[in-house]
Design a protein around this motif. Structure first.
Motif, PDB file in Angstrom:
ATOM      1  N   LYS A   2      19.896 -46.999   5.090  1.00 21.80           N
ATOM      2  CA  LYS A   2      20.743 -47.998   4.447  1.00 21.80           C
ATOM      3  C   LYS A   2      21.467 -47.404   3.245  1.00 21.80           C
ATOM      4  O   LYS A   2      20.916 -46.571   2.521  1.00 21.80           O
TER       5      LYS A   2
ATOM      6  N   GLN B 273      23.515 -46.698  10.076  1.00 21.36           N
ATOM      7  CA  GLN B 273      22.171 -47.248  10.180  1.00 21.36           C
ATOM      8  C   GLN B 273      21.617 -47.088  11.596  1.00 21.36           C
ATOM      9  O   GLN B 273      20.456 -46.689  11.788  1.00 21.36           O
TER      10      GLN B 273
ATOM     11  N   GLY C 265      18.562 -44.295  12.691  1.00 18.69           N
ATOM     12  CA  GLY C 265      17.291 -44.970  12.918  1.00 18.69           C
ATOM     13  C   GLY C 265      16.920 -45.919  11.803  1.00 18.69           C
ATOM     14  O   GLY C 265      15.750 -46.311  11.687  1.00 18.69           O
ATOM     15  N   GLY C 266      17.881 -46.294  10.953  1.00 15.91           N
ATOM     16  CA  GLY C 266      17.593 -47.314   9.948  1.00 15.91           C
ATOM     17  C   GLY C 266      18.041 -47.027   8.529  1.00 15.91           C
ATOM     18  O   GLY C 266      17.772 -47.812   7.624  1.00 15.91           O
TER      19      GLY C 266
ATOM     20  N   GLN D  61      26.967 -49.955   9.524  1.00 14.61           N
ATOM     21  CA  GLN D  61      26.198 -50.265  10.730  1.00 14.61           C
ATOM     22  C   GLN D  61      26.018 -49.029  11.599  1.00 14.61           C
ATOM     23  O   GLN D  61      24.918 -48.774  12.112  1.00 14.61           O
TER      24      GLN D  61
ATOM     25  N   ASP E  78      18.808 -45.008   1.293  1.00 13.72           N
ATOM     26  CA  ASP E  78      18.522 -43.733   1.945  1.00 13.72           C
ATOM     27  C   ASP E  78      19.624 -42.705   1.740  1.00 13.72           C
ATOM     28  O   ASP E  78      19.385 -41.504   1.851  1.00 13.72           O
TER      29      ASP E  78
END
Length: 353
Positions: free
Chosen positions: A171, A164, A168-169, A161, A175
């Motif tokens: 995973k 992430q 900015g997102g 978390q 990524d």
């Protein structure tokens, strides 16, 4: 027939016996559960045991290396008098979630049987990487290997978390490549080159960062300030089990030539913290809890000197934002603890009483 001298000796002997007897009655025997050595919860419990024994208040039989999910239930069921646990466990127990899903409605009853006496944190989920990796921001983990926790459990969830949110997102598995090992293997991973970066709870200073220095200088990376101040991040930090950690770079405990570089827009390290509390049975006598808490408060200056990081884990901070109390977390302070904190001049949030 007693002489005047023998009468005096007898009276003195009786007085000594009575005083010893009263002292023995005043010092109770308690049980306490905590984590393995090397972190603030363990330091907190061991310090408390030392202080209470010295002050003649209580003897604590400390059981180390305990699993916090078991410890909170043991306190709730009256099998243990006190324990150090993450505050999120109270929320999960009350709602019968996660490791307490088998408790169902009974979890709510158990949660009502515990109270907090004081809060602190176990550090922050911090991103750090060898300088040689070239990683200087959360976005730089794109396509890299990041150690982000043990194979399962809350630590891995929070590690993912945090990565992430900070990136900015990004995973795990999409990524970046997440690397998981058990805690015992982490010291080896910190120096063997199998990971490009690490997302792991750190204190200030942190033995994990110091271990990583054996393989070269380290970048310690703060949360991007814009993301930290966003509404989404503020909502995340208000959720049970989270709290903000913000600390000035020059207060983190690393020397200028130690090899640790803080990467931050303004010289502050920011990251989600891991709020803890020491819990006791709800039915523990108010006078006893007040005496325990008052002795603890008086000893906080000593506690802060026990380890290099102890001054930076908020042993004497009670505000709800820093501690993660209130909101969806219904955990309350024991009335005896409230009385001791307030008599010492501290403000206890009304929502946590």
């Amino acid at each position: 027939m007693l002489t005047k001298l023998s009468k005096t000796i007898a009276l003195l002997g009786c007085a000594a016996f009575c005083l010893a007897g009263n002292a023995a009655l005043a010092q109770v025997n308690l049980t306490g559960e905590t984590s393995s050595p090397g972190n603030s919860p363990h330091v907190n419990m061991v310090h408390l045991a030392d202080v209470l024994a010295r002050e003649g208040i209580a003897n604590i039989q400390v059981m180390e290396g305990q699993t916090a999910t078991n410890s909170i239930v043991n306190v709730a069921e009256g099998k243990t008098d006190m324990a150090t646990t993450p505050t999120v466990l109270h929320f999960l127990l009350q709602n019968g979630r996660g490791p307490f899903s088998s408790q169902g409605e009974n979890g709510k009853t158990l949660a009502e049987n515990v109270r907090a006496v004081w809060p602190y944190n176990a550090g922050a989920y911090g991103l750090f990487a060898p300088v040689a990796s070239g990683i200087r921001s959360y976005e730089d983990i794109k396509g890299r290997t990041v150690w982000n926790g043990p194979p399962s459990g809350a630590a891995l969830t929070l590690g993912r978390q945090t990565l992430q949110l900070g990136s900015g997102g990004f995973k795990d598995g999409e990524d970046y490549k997440g690397l998981q090992t058990n805690w015992g293997q982490l010291p080896t991973v910190l120096v063997d080159g199998s990971a490009d970066a690490f997302m792991v709870p750190v204190t200030f200073p942190s033995d994990r960062v110091v271990t990583a220095l054996a393989a070269g200088n380290v970048n310690l990376i703060s949360f991007p300030k814009a993301i930290w101040e966003s509404e989404g991040m503020k909502k995340f930090l208000r959720a049970p089990g989270n709290s903000p950690v913000v600390i000035k770079g020059d207060e983190m405990g690393y020397g200028p030539d130690q090899g640790v570089t803080l990467i931050s827009e303004d010289g502050y390290f920011r990251s989600p913290g891991v709020p803890f509390a020491t819990l006791v049975r709800a039915d523990m006598a108010d006078d006893l809890v007040k005496s325990i808490t008052a002795a603890y408060i008086a000893s906080i200056p000593e506690l802060k000197k026990r380890t290099p990081y102890a001054a930076n884990v908020n042993f004497d901070v009670l505000d709800e934002e820093t501690t993660g109390f209130c909101g969806a977390l219904s955990l309350k302070y024991h009335p005896g603890a409230v009385a001791a904190w307030e008599e010492a001049g501290f403000a206890v949030p009304d929502c946590a009483k």
